[in-house]
Design a protein around this motif. Structure first.
Motif, PDB file in Angstrom:
ATOM      1  N   GLY A 148      -0.240   6.497 -17.983  1.00 55.35           N
ATOM      2  CA  GLY A 148      -1.216   5.489 -18.380  1.00 55.35           C
ATOM      3  C   GLY A 148      -2.418   5.477 -17.469  1.00 55.35           C
ATOM      4  N   SER A 149      -3.139   4.374 -17.492  1.00 57.39           N
ATOM      5  CA  SER A 149      -4.337   4.229 -16.682  1.00 57.39           C
ATOM      6  C   SER A 149      -3.991   4.256 -15.199  1.00 57.39           C
ATOM      7  N   ALA A 150      -4.675   5.108 -14.450  1.00 64.12           N
ATOM      8  CA  ALA A 150      -4.423   5.176 -13.007  1.00 64.12           C
ATOM      9  C   ALA A 150      -4.729   3.844 -12.345  1.00 64.12           C
ATOM     10  N   ILE A 151      -5.701   3.113 -12.869  1.00 65.77           N
ATOM     11  CA  ILE A 151      -6.046   1.801 -12.306  1.00 65.77           C
ATOM     12  C   ILE A 151      -4.851   0.854 -12.417  1.00 65.77           C
ATOM     13  N   ASP A 152      -4.153   0.892 -13.570  1.00 71.70           N
ATOM     14  CA  ASP A 152      -2.961   0.062 -13.744  1.00 71.70           C
ATOM     15  C   ASP A 152      -1.830   0.532 -12.842  1.00 71.70           C
ATOM     16  N   LEU A 153      -1.661   1.842 -12.731  1.00 70.93           N
ATOM     17  CA  LEU A 153      -0.532   2.387 -11.978  1.00 70.93           C
ATOM     18  C   LEU A 153      -0.659   2.149 -10.478  1.00 70.93           C
ATOM     19  N   VAL A 154      -1.879   2.204  -9.941  1.00 71.43           N
ATOM     20  CA  VAL A 154      -2.038   1.960  -8.499  1.00 71.43           C
ATOM     21  C   VAL A 154      -2.073   0.463  -8.186  1.00 71.43           C
ATOM     22  N   ALA A 155      -1.911  -0.361  -9.222  1.00 74.20           N
ATOM     23  CA  ALA A 155      -1.824  -1.806  -8.972  1.00 74.20           C
ATOM     24  C   ALA A 155      -0.555  -2.142  -8.204  1.00 74.20           C
ATOM     25  N   GLY A 156       0.390  -1.189  -8.158  1.00 75.18           N
ATOM     26  CA  GLY A 156       1.602  -1.393  -7.380  1.00 75.18           C
ATOM     27  C   GLY A 156       1.475  -0.892  -5.956  1.00 75.18           C
ATOM     28  N   ALA A 157       0.264  -0.808  -5.422  1.00 76.62           N
ATOM     29  CA  ALA A 157       0.040  -0.337  -4.053  1.00 76.62           C
ATOM     30  C   ALA A 157      -0.485  -1.471  -3.184  1.00 76.62           C
ATOM     31  N   VAL A 158       0.164  -1.673  -2.034  1.00 76.50           N
ATOM     32  CA  VAL A 158      -0.210  -2.751  -1.114  1.00 76.50           C
ATOM     33  C   VAL A 158      -0.396  -2.166   0.278  1.00 76.50           C
ATOM     34  N   ARG A 159      -1.529  -2.474   0.926  1.00 77.19           N
ATOM     35  CA  ARG A 159      -1.848  -1.945   2.254  1.00 77.19           C
ATOM     36  C   ARG A 159      -1.316  -2.840   3.359  1.00 77.19           C
ATOM     37  N   CYS A 160      -0.930  -2.205   4.481  1.00 77.66           N
ATOM     38  CA  CYS A 160      -0.608  -2.932   5.712  1.00 77.66           C
ATOM     39  C   CYS A 160      -1.265  -2.174   6.858  1.00 77.66           C
ATOM     40  N   SER A 161      -1.730  -2.895   7.857  1.00 73.76           N
ATOM     41  CA  SER A 161      -2.581  -2.274   8.879  1.00 73.76           C
ATOM     42  C   SER A 161      -1.883  -1.961  10.196  1.00 73.76           C
ATOM     43  N   ASP A 162      -0.740  -2.586  10.470  1.00 77.65           N
ATOM     44  CA  ASP A 162      -0.057  -2.336  11.737  1.00 77.65           C
ATOM     45  C   ASP A 162       1.452  -2.313  11.515  1.00 77.65           C
ATOM     46  N   LYS A 163       2.184  -1.814  12.516  1.00 82.08           N
ATOM     47  CA  LYS A 163       3.627  -1.622  12.354  1.00 82.08           C
ATOM     48  C   LYS A 163       4.356  -2.926  12.055  1.00 82.08           C
ATOM     49  N   GLU A 164       3.982  -3.993  12.731  1.00 86.39           N
ATOM     50  CA  GLU A 164       4.675  -5.269  12.527  1.00 86.39           C
ATOM     51  C   GLU A 164       4.530  -5.756  11.080  1.00 86.39           C
ATOM     52  N   SER A 165       3.292  -5.733  10.572  1.00 88.11           N
ATOM     53  CA  SER A 165       3.085  -6.200   9.203  1.00 88.11           C
ATOM     54  C   SER A 165       3.687  -5.227   8.193  1.00 88.11           C
ATOM     55  N   CYS A 166       3.658  -3.918   8.503  1.00 89.02           N
ATOM     56  CA  CYS A 166       4.241  -2.924   7.600  1.00 89.02           C
ATOM     57  C   CYS A 166       5.759  -3.078   7.531  1.00 89.02           C
ATOM     58  N   ASP A 167       6.388  -3.303   8.681  1.00 87.27           N
ATOM     59  CA  ASP A 167       7.840  -3.501   8.701  1.00 87.27           C
ATOM     60  C   ASP A 167       8.219  -4.769   7.935  1.00 87.27           C
ATOM     61  N   LYS A 168       7.436  -5.803   8.122  1.00 83.15           N
ATOM     62  CA  LYS A 168       7.692  -7.053   7.411  1.00 83.15           C
ATOM     63  C   LYS A 168       7.507  -6.861   5.909  1.00 83.15           C
ATOM     64  N   GLY A 169       6.447  -6.138   5.539  1.00 90.11           N
ATOM     65  CA  GLY A 169       6.212  -5.844   4.132  1.00 90.11           C
ATOM     66  C   GLY A 169       7.306  -4.972   3.539  1.00 90.11           C
ATOM     67  N   TRP A 170       7.814  -4.014   4.334  1.00 89.35           N
ATOM     68  CA  TRP A 170       8.869  -3.131   3.852  1.00 89.35           C
ATOM     69  C   TRP A 170      10.155  -3.919   3.575  1.00 89.35           C
ATOM     70  N   ASN A 171      10.473  -4.860   4.443  1.00 89.77           N
ATOM     71  CA  ASN A 171      11.652  -5.704   4.215  1.00 89.77           C
ATOM     72  C   ASN A 171      11.488  -6.533   2.941  1.00 89.77           C
ATOM     73  N   ALA A 172      10.261  -7.016   2.721  1.00 90.14           N
ATOM     74  CA  ALA A 172       9.998  -7.788   1.498  1.00 90.14           C
ATOM     75  C   ALA A 172      10.102  -6.888   0.268  1.00 90.14           C
ATOM     76  N   ALA A 173       9.632  -5.635   0.394  1.00 85.77           N
ATOM     77  CA  ALA A 173       9.723  -4.683  -0.715  1.00 85.77           C
ATOM     78  C   ALA A 173      11.184  -4.385  -1.042  1.00 85.77           C
ATOM     79  N   ARG A 174      12.005  -4.242  -0.002  1.00 82.35           N
ATOM     80  CA  ARG A 174      13.439  -3.979  -0.211  1.00 82.35           C
ATOM     81  C   ARG A 174      14.095  -5.128  -0.969  1.00 82.35           C
TER      82      ARG A 174
END
Length: 323
Positions: free
Chosen positions: A211-237
């Motif tokens: 489908g539309s790449a714009i729709d498909l990349v809507a499932g992408a979320v940025r994190c800028s540092d290890k602490e926030s990325c780890d926290k985001g990863w736990n939320a993703a799990r």
């Protein structure tokens, strides 16, 4: 088939020509034997002489679409690399061990080897410490009396101190390796347990959502540092777990995956942690059955709701926002 289209198609069929259908900027539908130049920005549909096969002609892409396509290509390339890496590890694990007990026995063998090495290092350390004690005592006595250390004594003292420090460092590395091996063994036992329970019976063969790449990349979320990325990863799990009644089939620090669906009315979820120059991207992707029903599911409202829910979960739990 509309009357106007039927007549044009019959004429094109008799002449064995292709037929084009397009909608102009005012919403009016047109047919013809070629697509007008001004329509290249919008696109249209091309039918072969049989009228059964058609090809969608895409219009010119916007900068936003091109950017989304580039992101999607990069995200999925890294996702496939992680999946291939996990598959290689799984195959090696299954070739090496037939049971959890064999994993534990291998660990014990490695720990026994390290313990033997540790005893030798500790014995060497003790001998050096026994040499160091009188040298240090003599050096302290000379310093208290204000006398300089003889060059040979200072040289010997420094050499023994280096040996002591070296053996102490080796002991630290030995202990750290034991921890690493134990943790790896625990992961291997857990992974082997999952692999032994997995079965392809009754599972749909899936492919990545289209489908539309714009729709498909809507499932992408940025994190800028290890602490926030780890926290985001736990939320993703936690979010991925809520989407399925079955345990995750892959659960690592870089990749999450739900089980393959048992019907075309269900889908699989993959979340990959994509490294970048300014932080990581947590990318949720969907896989559906290779049927019209499966692909409609991946392009439908449920898939959009899953991506929206993913962004919301990471925003509420980890304060992360979409790319």
């Amino acid at each position: 088939m509309q009357p106007g289209f039927r007549r044009l198609w019959r004429g094109a069929k008799n002449r064995r020509e292709k037929l084009f259908r397009w909608t102009d900027k005012e919403g009016k539908v047109h047919y013809g034997d070629r697509l007008p130049p001004e329509q290249s920005q919008i696109g249209g549909t091309k039918y072969d002489p049989s009228g059964l096969n058609k090809q969608v002609i895409e219009g010119a892409k916007t900068p936003e679409q091109l950017e989304a396509e580039a992101k999607l290509k990069r995200f999925r390339a890294e996702q496939e690399r992680l999946l291939a890496e996990q598959s290689d590890h799984d195959q090696a694990l299954l070739r090496s061990f037939r049971s959890e007990e064999e994993v534990r026995m291998a660990l014990q063998g490695n720990l026994n080897t390290l313990n033997t090495q540790l005893k030798l290092i500790q014995a060497n350390l003790q001998r050096q410490q026994e040499k160091l004690a009188p040298l240090q005592q003599q050096a302290d006595g000379l310093q208290k009396s204000g006398k300089p250390l003889p060059k040979e004594m200072a040289k010997n003292l420094e050499a023994v101190q280096r040996q002591v420090a070296s053996y102490q460092e080796q002991i630290g590395k030995n202990e750290a390796e034991k921890v690493v091996l134990t943790e790896r063994s625990e992961r291997d036992v857990a992974r082997l347990r999952v692999l032994k329970t997995l079965s392809s019976n009754g599972r749909s063969v899936t492919e990545a959502a289209k489908g539309s790449a714009i729709d498909l990349v809507a499932g992408a979320v940025r994190c800028s540092d290890k602490e926030s990325c780890d926290k985001g990863w736990n939320a993703a799990r936690e979010y991925a777990k809520k989407l399925t009644a079955e345990p995750l089939t892959i659960d690592t620090d870089r990749l999450l995956r739900t089980a393959e669906p048992t019907s075309d009315n269900d889908l699989a979820v993959i979340v990959a942690r994509i490294p970048g120059q300014n932080g990581d991207t947590l990318f949720l992707d969907l896989r559906c059955g290779r049927t019209s029903v499966g692909q409609a599911l991946c392009a439908g409202d449920r898939s959009r709701e899953i991506r929206q829910g993913f962004r919301k979960a990471l925003a509420e739990t980890a304060g992360l926002t979409a790319q």
